[in-house]
Design an enzyme around this catalytic site. Structure first.
Site, PDB file in Angstrom:
ATOM      1  N   HIS A 116     -17.718  11.061  21.703  1.00 47.65           N
ATOM      2  CA  HIS A 116     -16.438  11.069  22.421  1.00 47.65           C
ATOM      3  C   HIS A 116     -15.813   9.676  22.346  1.00 47.65           C
ATOM      4  CE1 HIS A 116     -18.052  14.775  24.229  1.00 47.65           C
ATOM      5  NE2 HIS A 116     -16.788  15.099  24.433  1.00 47.65           N
ATOM      6  N   SER A 144     -12.676  17.833  26.716  1.00 53.70           N
ATOM      7  CA  SER A 144     -13.228  16.537  27.079  1.00 53.70           C
ATOM      8  C   SER A 144     -12.502  15.369  26.428  1.00 53.70           C
ATOM      9  CB  SER A 144     -14.714  16.484  26.713  1.00 53.70           C
ATOM     10  OG  SER A 144     -14.914  16.804  25.344  1.00 53.70           O
TER      11      SER A 144
END
Length: 278
Positions: free
Chosen positions: A260, A54
């Site tokens: 993230h 990711s």
């Protein structure tokens, strides 16, 4: 880029030989040699394949390609930013949210071949269970957090090197002529920063320590395979969670974006590191 270098060296040798034999080089001849070298450089283009998890696909950066589905490949991810800036001859983006080393081997290597000249990869965090560790730290308190982080550290030191070796060997087998650039992970937290609420400072320090270990192990495995390693910790310094200019999401919505990089983290944290090595 690499194939242009022999041509430049040959041109340089021819010019140098002419100087030695004739004592001088006519301006027009020198300009022609320089022009040929520049032409060779400008007409060479990479065949680039972007692999990984990711952090490579761009989760958290928004502007997702709808065709990528749950892989959540972002138009703001560093591989796409590099593609837009350099216009490679071909570009394949197979990085996928949630990917582990086995997923890279089984699902992402299709575009690789002997003509692939550049590969990027960010992988290992999911193997080490960082998503589960972060969930534990947020929901179960300091003691459970430290225990879960210690489990991750044991995995990173004992099991992950072999998993990385398997993925790196598979890349080399399918793309033997490629330059491979491995990108690491940032530290999550600025310690003694501006966060008043959330997990404890001791938990934050433990998470950062495990992230450092992951980066160090990944760097060693990359080096042993002859790959370039891009350490993104320096570029993210001052932009961690709890800093004044965060390039990482804390707990956010959608929940999958938590922990993230933001779009700024991809463009300011990852892209310059990759661009310097590619």
């Amino acid at each position: 880029m690499r194939t242009a270098r022999p041509l430049r060296l040959l041109l340089g040798f021819l010019v140098a030989t002419t100087v030695a034999l004739l004592g001088s080089v006519p301006a027009q001849a020198a300009e022609s040699a320089a022009g040929a070298s520049a032409y060779a450089e400008s007409t060479y283009a990479e065949n680039y394949v972007a692999l990984g998890d990711s952090y490579a696909s761009g989760v958290g950066a928004g502007s997702y390609d709808s065709a990528s589905g749950d892989c959540k490949r972002s138009n703001n991810a560093y591989p796409v930013l590099w593609k837009n800036a350099h216009a490679p001859a071909s570009f394949s983006f197979t990085a996928c949210s949630g990917a582990r080393t086995g997923d890279v081997i089984n699902n992402q290597l299709g575009p690789l071949n002997s003509g692939t000249s550049l590969v990027s990869i960010s992988i290992g965090g999911n193997d080490a269970g960082f998503a589960d560790a972060m969930t534990t730290c947020v929901l179960q308190g300091e003691s459970a957090c430290i225990n879960r982080i210690n489990q991750a550290r044991t995995y990173i030191e004992g099991t992950l090197p072999g998993r990385l070796d398997a993925a790196y060997n598979a890349i080399t087998a399918r793309a033997p002529n490629a330059q491979v650039v491995v990108l690491g992970y940032p530290r999550m937290y600025k310690l003694n920063g501006g966060c008043i609420f959330g997990i404890s400072e001791r938990s934050r320090a433990a998470i950062n320590g495990a992230s450092d270990l992951l980066s160090d192990v990944t760097a060693k495995r990359a080096a042993d395979h002859g790959f370039a390693y891009g350490d993104v910790r320096p570029t993210f310094s001052g932009h961690e969670i709890c800093s004044d200019s965060e390039w990482l999401h804390s707990v956010t919505f959608p929940i999958g974006d938590s922990y993230h990089p933001t779009a700024a983290g991809q463009s300011g944290g990852y892209y310059p590191v990759f661009n310097a090595l590619a």
